[in-house]
Design a protein around this motif. Structure first.
Motif, mmCIF file in Angstrom:
data_model
loop_
_atom_site.group_PDB
_atom_site.id
_atom_site.type_symbol
_atom_site.label_atom_id
_atom_site.label_comp_id
_atom_site.label_asym_id
_atom_site.label_seq_id
_atom_site.Cartn_x
_atom_site.Cartn_y
_atom_site.Cartn_z
ATOM 1 N N MET A 32 0.845 -1.193 0.000
ATOM 2 C CA MET A 32 0.000 0.000 0.000
ATOM 3 C C MET A 32 0.885 1.250 0.000
ATOM 4 O O MET A 32 1.740 1.412 0.859
ATOM 5 N N VAL A 83 -1.734 5.984 2.573
ATOM 6 C CA VAL A 83 -2.416 5.664 3.832
ATOM 7 C C VAL A 83 -2.932 6.956 4.452
ATOM 8 O O VAL A 83 -2.249 7.985 4.414
ATOM 9 N N THR A 84 -4.131 6.888 5.034
ATOM 10 C CA THR A 84 -4.702 8.041 5.731
ATOM 11 C C THR A 84 -4.876 7.719 7.212
ATOM 12 O O THR A 84 -5.475 6.697 7.570
ATOM 13 N N GLU A 126 -7.226 14.637 9.669
ATOM 14 C CA GLU A 126 -6.835 13.544 8.795
ATOM 15 C C GLU A 126 -5.523 13.898 8.094
ATOM 16 O O GLU A 126 -5.350 15.028 7.630
ATOM 17 N N THR A 170 -3.010 12.248 5.060
ATOM 18 C CA THR A 170 -2.780 11.231 4.037
ATOM 19 C C THR A 170 -1.326 11.291 3.589
ATOM 20 O O THR A 170 -0.829 12.363 3.225
ATOM 21 N N ARG A 200 2.131 2.788 9.483
ATOM 22 C CA ARG A 200 1.500 1.780 8.632
ATOM 23 C C ARG A 200 2.236 1.647 7.295
ATOM 24 O O ARG A 200 2.391 0.534 6.777
ATOM 25 N N ILE A 245 -6.049 4.219 11.485
ATOM 26 C CA ILE A 245 -6.060 4.270 10.030
ATOM 27 C C ILE A 245 -7.500 4.258 9.545
ATOM 28 O O ILE A 245 -8.335 3.498 10.054
ATOM 29 N N ILE A 246 -7.808 5.110 8.571
ATOM 30 C CA ILE A 246 -9.133 5.142 7.973
ATOM 31 C C ILE A 246 -9.003 4.929 6.471
ATOM 32 O O ILE A 246 -7.948 5.113 5.896
ATOM 33 N N ASP A 247 -10.101 4.532 5.850
ATOM 34 C CA ASP A 247 -10.096 4.313 4.409
ATOM 35 C C ASP A 247 -10.130 5.654 3.686
ATOM 36 O O ASP A 247 -10.758 6.595 4.152
#
Length: 321
Positions: free
Chosen positions: A1, A4-5, A32, A34, A121, A319-321
Motif C-alpha cells: 500500500m 495511507v490516511t 486527517e 494522508t 503503517r 487508520i481510515i479508508d
C-alpha cells in the motif's frame, strides 16, 4: 500500500486539576493526514507537504515547521538509527484540518498523531503506539514551544492518560467509565497557548498544591471505580482556571449553565477557549450542550459556539479508508 490516511481526534488536556499531566481523547471531530510513498527522492527533505485544507492559510508549509510533517521526519530518523530501516524515497503529505486552531482541543497533537499512525503503517507498523507518543510530544514543541504530553499522548493512545514523569517519560492509560460523556463547547474565538501559559503563576502555596493533589488523586480514583459523584467533586482546578477564566468571555456563565443542566463538572479545555463538561449519560450531555450554547449566545456580546457530544475515545489515532 503506497497511500495511507490516518485520523486522530480532539483531546482535552489538564482535565481541570491535572495541569500538564492529565488528558483524554473524544471520538470526534479530528484531523486527517494522508501520506503517499514515492520510490524516488525529491528535494532536500524526504517529506513534503502537498496540501493543507481547513487552516485558512495559517499553518506553515515548510516540512520542518509544520507539526504533522515534522513528526514524520523524526519518525524516519528513528527508523534509520534504531530500527535499521533505510528510506531513500519521498513522502508526500496532505493535511485536512477539521479542528480549529488555538482552541484548547489539541489541534496540533491531532495532526501529529494522525501523521504518525499513517507513517507507521506505510512501513509495516515497526513501532508501538507508545513509541509513537515520543514523536508526537516533539511535535508539540514545534507547535507551541513546550513538549507537553497531555494532548499528544491521548491523541495517539486514546482513553484517559496520566503522565507520571517526563524524564524519563512514564505514561499510564486509564480506561473511562462506560457511561461517561464529554460535552465540548468551542466559542468562535482564538486563545494562543503561549499567552494562556504566560498568565499562570510561577509558584503556588503549599495549601494550594495540597488541594490540587487531592483533586488529582480523587479524580483518578473516580475514573477507575466509575464513581461519577467523585469525578464531579474532583473537577476543581485551583491553579490554572482562576487565571485563565477571565480570558474566556462568559466562562463563569457557561460553567454555571452546564452544572445547572446536570453536568458532573465543568472546566477549561486545555488552555482554552473551549470548555468541557462531563456527564453520566448522553441524554444529560446533550442537555448540557444546549445550555452551554445558550449561555454563550445570551451574553451581551453574543458568541457562536460549536458543540460536540462524545464518549471517551478508546482507540486513539487510527487508520481510515
Amino acid at each position: 500500500m503506497n497511500t495511507v490516511t490516518g485520523f486522530a481526534s480532539a483531546t482535552i488536556g489538564n482535565v481541570a486539576c491535572g495541569f500538564d499531566i492529565l488528558g483524554f481523547a473524544i471520538r470526534e471531530p479530528g484531523d486527517e493526514v494522508t501520506l503517499t510513498l514515492l520510490d524516488d527522492p525529491r528535494g532536500e527533505l524526504p517529506v513534503s507537504i502537498t496540501s493543507i485544507e481547513g487552516d485558512g492559510g495559517a499553518l506553515p508549509r515548510d516540512a520542518r515547521k509544520n507539526t504533522s510533517s515534522f513528526v514524520v521526519l523524526k519518525f524516519l530518523e528513528y527508523l534509520r538509527s534504531t530500527k535499521g530501516i533505510e528510506f531513500n524515497g519521498h513522502i508526500e503529505l496532505e493535511l485536512k484540518k477539521n479542528l480549529p486552531l488555538s482552541s484548547g482541543m489539541g489541534s496540533s497533537a491531532a495532526s501529529a498523531a494522525a501523521a504518525l499512525v499513517a507513517a507507521n503503517r506505510l512501513f509495516g507498523d515497526p513501532c508501538t503506539k507508545m513509541e509513537l507518543v515520543h514523536f508526537a510530544i516533539e511535535g508539540e514543541r514545534v507547535a507551541c514551544g513546550s513538549a507537553h504530553a497531555d494532548n499528544a499522548a491521548p491523541a495517539v493512545l486514546g482513553n484517559f492518560v496520566l503522565i507520571r514523569s517526563y524524564n524519563p517519560l512514564d505514561i499510564i492509560t486509564i480506561p473511562p467509565p462506560a457511561d461517561l460523556y464529554c460535552t465540548l463547547a468551542h466559542p468562535h474565538i482564538e486563545l494562543r497557548t503561549a499567552y494562556a501559559r504566560s498568565v499562570l503563576p510561577r509558584t503556588i502555596s503549599l495549601k494550594m498544591a495540597t488541594e490540587q493533589w487531592g483533586n488529582v488523586g480523587a479524580l483518578i480514583t473516580g475514573l477507575l471505580t466509575s464513581d461519577y459523584g467523585l469525578i464531579g467533586r474532583s473537577l476543581v482546578d485551583v491553579v490554572a482556571e482562576p487565571k485563565r477564566a477571565p480570558l474566556i468571555p462568559g466562562f463563569f456563565e457557561v460553567k454555571e449553565a452546564a452544572l445547572s443542566a446536570g453536568a458532573l463538572g465543568c472546566s477549561i479545555a486545555g488552555s482554552g477557549p473551549s470548555i468541557f463538561a462531563f456527564s453520566s449519560s448522553r441524554e444529560i450531555a446533550t442537555k448540557v450542550g444546549n445550555a452551554m450554547e445558550q449561555a454563550f449566545s445570551s451574553m451581551p456580546d453574543a458568541l457562536e459556539a460549536d458543540i460536540w457530544i462524545s464518549p471517551i475515545c478508546r482507540d486513539g489515532a487510527r487508520i481510515i479508508d
